[in-house]
Design a protein around this motif. Structure first.
Motif, PDB file in Angstrom:
ATOM      1  N   GLN A  39       0.847  -1.201   0.000  1.00  0.00           N
ATOM      2  CA  GLN A  39       0.000   0.000   0.000  1.00  0.00           C
ATOM      3  C   GLN A  39       0.880   1.247   0.000  1.00  0.00           C
ATOM      4  OE1 GLN A  39      -2.312  -0.933   3.657  1.00  0.00           O
ATOM      5  NE2 GLN A  39      -4.080  -0.404   2.413  1.00  0.00           N
ATOM      6  N   VAL A  61      -1.901  -0.517  10.591  1.00  0.00           N
ATOM      7  CA  VAL A  61      -2.722   0.629  10.166  1.00  0.00           C
ATOM      8  C   VAL A  61      -3.318   1.342  11.387  1.00  0.00           C
ATOM      9  CG1 VAL A  61      -4.753   1.345   8.832  1.00  0.00           C
ATOM     10  CG2 VAL A  61      -3.327  -0.510   8.004  1.00  0.00           C
ATOM     11  N   ARG A 101      -7.638  14.957  10.200  1.00  0.00           N
ATOM     12  CA  ARG A 101      -8.309  13.688   9.865  1.00  0.00           C
ATOM     13  C   ARG A 101      -9.749  13.680  10.380  1.00  0.00           C
ATOM     14  NH1 ARG A 101      -3.383  11.598  11.501  1.00  0.00           N
ATOM     15  NH2 ARG A 101      -4.264  10.657  13.361  1.00  0.00           N
ATOM     16  N   LYS A 105     -12.976  13.228   7.850  1.00  0.00           N
ATOM     17  CA  LYS A 105     -14.088  12.302   8.048  1.00  0.00           C
ATOM     18  C   LYS A 105     -15.413  13.080   8.072  1.00  0.00           C
ATOM     19  CE  LYS A 105     -15.671   8.497  10.960  1.00  0.00           C
ATOM     20  NZ  LYS A 105     -17.048   8.945  10.960  1.00  0.00           N
ATOM     21  N   PHE A 108     -16.807  13.713   4.657  1.00  0.00           N
ATOM     22  CA  PHE A 108     -17.488  12.541   4.084  1.00  0.00           C
ATOM     23  C   PHE A 108     -18.821  12.269   4.786  1.00  0.00           C
ATOM     24  CE2 PHE A 108     -13.296  11.763   2.310  1.00  0.00           C
ATOM     25  CZ  PHE A 108     -13.641  11.374   1.029  1.00  0.00           C
ATOM     26  N   ILE A 195      -9.826  10.428  -8.868  1.00  0.00           N
ATOM     27  CA  ILE A 195     -11.029   9.601  -8.825  1.00  0.00           C
ATOM     28  C   ILE A 195     -12.172  10.606  -8.837  1.00  0.00           C
ATOM     29  CG2 ILE A 195     -12.352   7.880  -7.499  1.00  0.00           C
ATOM     30  CD1 ILE A 195      -9.678   6.759  -8.359  1.00  0.00           C
ATOM     31  N   TYR A 198     -12.048  13.555  -6.467  1.00  0.00           N
ATOM     32  CA  TYR A 198     -11.188  13.151  -5.361  1.00  0.00           C
ATOM     33  C   TYR A 198      -9.797  12.741  -5.852  1.00  0.00           C
ATOM     34  CZ  TYR A 198     -15.782  12.934  -3.176  1.00  0.00           C
ATOM     35  OH  TYR A 198     -17.024  13.251  -2.726  1.00  0.00           O
ATOM     36  N   ASP A 200      -6.635   9.860  -5.176  1.00  0.00           N
ATOM     37  CA  ASP A 200      -6.218   8.607  -4.536  1.00  0.00           C
ATOM     38  C   ASP A 200      -4.699   8.486  -4.659  1.00  0.00           C
ATOM     39  OD1 ASP A 200      -6.207   6.120  -3.419  1.00  0.00           O
ATOM     40  OD2 ASP A 200      -7.005   5.080  -5.181  1.00  0.00           O
TER      41      ASP A 200
ATOM     42  N   ILE B 136     -18.287  12.903 -14.248  1.00  0.00           N
ATOM     43  CA  ILE B 136     -17.513  11.799 -14.826  1.00  0.00           C
ATOM     44  C   ILE B 136     -18.207  11.252 -16.082  1.00  0.00           C
ATOM     45  CG2 ILE B 136     -18.463   9.862 -13.467  1.00  0.00           C
ATOM     46  CD1 ILE B 136     -14.722  10.388 -13.955  1.00  0.00           C
ATOM     47  N   THR B 249     -27.434   8.816  -1.828  1.00  0.00           N
ATOM     48  CA  THR B 249     -26.655   9.167  -0.641  1.00  0.00           C
ATOM     49  C   THR B 249     -25.152   9.104  -0.889  1.00  0.00           C
ATOM     50  OG1 THR B 249     -26.870   6.907   0.098  1.00  0.00           O
ATOM     51  CG2 THR B 249     -28.386   8.520   1.051  1.00  0.00           C
ATOM     52  N   ASP B 251     -22.178   8.849  -4.093  1.00  0.00           N
ATOM     53  CA  ASP B 251     -21.813   8.497  -5.443  1.00  0.00           C
ATOM     54  C   ASP B 251     -20.638   7.521  -5.355  1.00  0.00           C
ATOM     55  OD1 ASP B 251     -19.348   9.922  -5.528  1.00  0.00           O
ATOM     56  OD2 ASP B 251     -20.470  11.758  -5.831  1.00  0.00           O
ATOM     57  N   GLU B 253     -17.637   7.455  -6.579  1.00  0.00           N
ATOM     58  CA  GLU B 253     -16.292   7.965  -6.315  1.00  0.00           C
ATOM     59  C   GLU B 253     -16.130   8.285  -4.830  1.00  0.00           C
ATOM     60  OE1 GLU B 253     -16.958  11.074  -8.875  1.00  0.00           O
ATOM     61  OE2 GLU B 253     -16.982   9.702 -10.570  1.00  0.00           O
ATOM     62  N   LYS B 254     -17.155   8.873  -4.277  1.00  0.00           N
ATOM     63  CA  LYS B 254     -17.091   9.227  -2.854  1.00  0.00           C
ATOM     64  C   LYS B 254     -16.995   7.950  -2.007  1.00  0.00           C
ATOM     65  CE  LYS B 254     -19.527  11.947   0.596  1.00  0.00           C
ATOM     66  NZ  LYS B 254     -20.756  12.674   0.896  1.00  0.00           N
ATOM     67  N   TYR B 256     -15.838   5.086  -2.971  1.00  0.00           N
ATOM     68  CA  TYR B 256     -14.516   4.489  -3.191  1.00  0.00           C
ATOM     69  C   TYR B 256     -13.478   5.197  -2.326  1.00  0.00           C
ATOM     70  CZ  TYR B 256     -10.027   3.484  -5.315  1.00  0.00           C
ATOM     71  OH  TYR B 256      -8.713   3.141  -5.497  1.00  0.00           O
ATOM     72  N   MET B 257     -13.542   6.550  -2.329  1.00  0.00           N
ATOM     73  CA  MET B 257     -12.538   7.306  -1.576  1.00  0.00           C
ATOM     74  C   MET B 257     -12.648   7.047  -0.086  1.00  0.00           C
ATOM     75  SD  MET B 257     -10.337   8.599  -3.370  1.00  0.00           S
ATOM     76  CE  MET B 257      -9.475   9.131  -1.910  1.00  0.00           C
ATOM     77  N   MET B 258     -13.882   6.951   0.406  1.00  0.00           N
ATOM     78  CA  MET B 258     -14.053   6.670   1.837  1.00  0.00           C
ATOM     79  C   MET B 258     -13.424   5.332   2.186  1.00  0.00           C
ATOM     80  SD  MET B 258     -17.833   7.925   2.877  1.00  0.00           S
ATOM     81  CE  MET B 258     -17.671   7.560   4.615  1.00  0.00           C
ATOM     82  N   LYS B 260     -11.099   3.736   0.539  1.00  0.00           N
ATOM     83  CA  LYS B 260      -9.652   3.772   0.363  1.00  0.00           C
ATOM     84  C   LYS B 260      -8.978   4.517   1.528  1.00  0.00           C
ATOM     85  CE  LYS B 260      -5.965   2.770  -1.883  1.00  0.00           C
ATOM     86  NZ  LYS B 260      -5.384   3.349  -3.076  1.00  0.00           N
ATOM     87  N   LEU B 261      -9.574   5.622   1.937  1.00  0.00           N
ATOM     88  CA  LEU B 261      -8.989   6.390   3.039  1.00  0.00           C
ATOM     89  C   LEU B 261      -9.048   5.613   4.347  1.00  0.00           C
ATOM     90  CD1 LEU B 261     -10.287   9.950   2.116  1.00  0.00           C
ATOM     91  CD2 LEU B 261      -7.920   9.174   2.058  1.00  0.00           C
ATOM     92  N   ALA B 263      -8.835   2.303   4.451  1.00  0.00           N
ATOM     93  CA  ALA B 263      -7.786   1.291   4.299  1.00  0.00           C
ATOM     94  C   ALA B 263      -6.411   1.878   4.557  1.00  0.00           C
ATOM     95  CB  ALA B 263      -7.849   0.685   2.896  1.00  0.00           C
ATOM     96  N   MET B 267      -9.187   7.368   8.223  1.00  0.00           N
ATOM     97  CA  MET B 267     -10.468   7.502   8.960  1.00  0.00           C
ATOM     98  C   MET B 267     -10.758   6.236   9.755  1.00  0.00           C
ATOM     99  SD  MET B 267     -12.969   9.514   6.390  1.00  0.00           S
ATOM    100  CE  MET B 267     -12.997   8.455   5.000  1.00  0.00           C
TER     101      MET B 267
END
Lengths: 238, 267
Positions: A39, A61, A101, A105, A108, A195, A198, A200, B136, B249, B251, B253-254, B256-258, B260-261, B263, B267
């Motif tokens: 990663q 992590v 951070r 969050k 989101f 993305i 966003y 990545d 997109i 609620t 999309d 991409e959002k 996916y990003m959540m 990934k972040l 992982a 967060m």
């Protein structure tokens, strides 16, 4: 020996070229290799950069943000005097990054606006910049870490105007510390890819030197030995 | 017929006929929403009443009951070959949005479709996406090649000059074909009105709320509205500044990003 390391989280070569950041693009520049890393975790990559060893397996992590490497395991003791500003896995400003951070969050979760998040990221950046610029010239090595491209990029990498401002700012920092007598080494942990709006993490880190080093797609862990040799040569010839 | 709608329809029908001629085994996706229902109607018109390929509905098991009722009613009335793509094993294992919206979408939508594509060897899929829906989607072409993992390389797409839509090569798993890519949300509603097409009742306001975009129940929320006819909806769109998919609620991409972040430990 005076060396400056500008550690720029998520700085991406394609964007550096696209926004024509010629102060970041120095005499020698290119992409770094993250081969061996599963990663692109920020703390893991900076800890590995500092020690020259892939520390991915030993940094979970869950506890990564509080992870610290001992100074003697890094390249820092090779320098007679050194100062680090906000370097992950070493002198990370916990309070500031925890807040970032939390707000990330919140964005989101739709509890915080992107503008409020950006404002805190920029405020922390300005503080680090001030400390970094103040330290230049007072130590053999000054290493300053800036997460602007990463923190802003995660939410706004696809928004060209915002990204341009970030890259211009980082280019201005490089310009401000540029001095032909000092070795300026700019390094990122990983790059970034879009993305949608966003950003990545991508596997293409960035490096540049204001002197030719003859490197070709170096691993992020290989700079440790390079820095050691540079210091040894410097002291041997003085 | 309205001249603008006539032009839109003409181009869409040309794309549908062109794709049918170029691909051996096409199919069309149908969500029961306004866009895909209009596209199915365009297919009917393109081939004089009978759709010469299957219509696929991806059943996530979590759609609104009204959507299932609408699907079965229209399929019976219009008489097309309806195929259901459903990932039973993921549903049996309890896949739900609570386990991660992206994972849920991947398992219940993407994997279900992948399995059906593999089983039936479809080489082209008609989809009712529009450029004005999402940033997109604005990058899409009428012909959009996908690899076996459904990946889309938007930086390397076939050129579509002079309204020529051609298969670029055989180097793809299947082709996505987008006959109404150039339509707007308002165009679609005007077309529904003009052609008197059946409309999923979820689009009409009830107790001051209506759905503007249809998806799975847990991930779709209604918007405040009093529009109870197509006329009202068109009028509402004239002044609306809310994005069409605001009621979704997350999309992709959002989501996916959540994921990934998380992982990466952010967060």
């Amino acid at each position: 020996m005076l060396m400056i390391i500008l550690a720029l989280d998520a700085l991406d070569l394609k964007q550096v070229e696209r926004f024509n950041c010629h102060h970041l693009l120095q005499t020698e520049y290119g992409e770094t290799s993250l081969t061996g890393f599963k990663q692109e975790r920020t703390v893991v990559l900076w800890a590995s950069f500092l020690t020259g060893k892939n520390l991915e397996a030993s940094i979970p992590v869950e506890t990564q943000w509080t992870y610290r490497v001992h100074s003697e395991k890094t390249f820092l003791p090779y320098f007679t005097t050194h100062k680090t500003i906000d370097v992950p896995a070493f002198s990370f400003n916990q309070k500031a990054h925890v807040e970032e951070r939390r707000l990330l969050k919140g964005v989101f979760d739709e509890a915080v606006t992107i503008e409020a998040y950006d404002a805190v990221v920029w405020r922390n950046h300005e503080k680090n910049k001030e400390a970094f610029l103040k330290a230049i010239g007072h130590f053999d090595l000054v290493m300053g870490y800036f997460n602007l491209a990463d923190a802003i990029g995660h939410l706004s990498f696809g928004i060209n105007d915002k990204l341009a401002v970030v890259y211009e700012e980082l280019d201005r920092i490089a310009e401000a510390v540029k001095d032909s007598n000092d070795l300026l080494f700019i390094i990122s942990d990983h790059g970034m890819k879009a993305i949608g709006r966003y950003g990545d993490h991508s596997r293409n880190g960035f490096y540049s030197f204001n002197q030719g080093m003859g490197l070709h797609h170096p691993k992020i862990t290989s700079f440790h030995m390079l820095l050691r040799r540079l210091v040894e040569n410097e002291y041997a010839t003085n | 017929m309205d001249k603008d709608l006539q032009d839109l329809e003409k181009k869409s029908i040309a794309i549908i006929r062109e794709a049918k001629a170029q691909f051996k085994n096409p199919a069309i996706l149908w969500s029961t929403g306004k866009d895909s229902t209009a596209t199915i109607w365009l297919c009917k018109k393109a081939f004089f009443g009978d759709i010469p390929f299957p219509v696929i509905h991806i059943d996530t098991g979590r759609k609104f009951p009204t959507m299932y009722a609408f699907r079965d009613k229209i399929a019976a009335e219009w008489g097309f070959n309806l195929l259901i793509a459903k990932n039973e094993s993921a549903l049996n294992q309890g896949m739900a949005p609570e386990k991660g919206r992206l994972d849920c979408c991947t398992e219940l939508k993407t994997e279900a479709l992948k399995d059906l594509l593999q089983e039936r060897k479809f080489d082209a899929l008609f989809l009712a996406i529009r450029r004005d829906e999402h940033a997109i989607r604005a990058k899409e072409r009428y012909y959009s090649p996908r690899d076996k993992d459904f990946s889309w390389n938007y930086a390397d797409q076939p050129a579509e000059l002079w309204n020529l839509y051609v298969k670029p090569s055989e180097d793809f798993s299947h082709m996505r074909v987008h006959p109404i890519l150039h339509w707007t949300e308002r165009d679609v509603w005007q077309y529904h009105q003009q052609e008197n097409l059946p409309i999923n009742p979820l689009y009409y306001a009830k107790d001051g709320m209506r759905y503007r975009s249809l998806g799975c129940m847990p991930c779709t929320v209604p918007i405040p509205s009093t529009a109870s006819t197509v006329d009202d909806i068109i009028q509402e769109l004239e002044t609306s500044k809310t994005p069409e998919r605001a009621g979704r609620t997350q999309d992709k991409e959002k989501a996916y990003m959540m994921q990934k972040l998380r992982a990466l430990g952010y967060m």
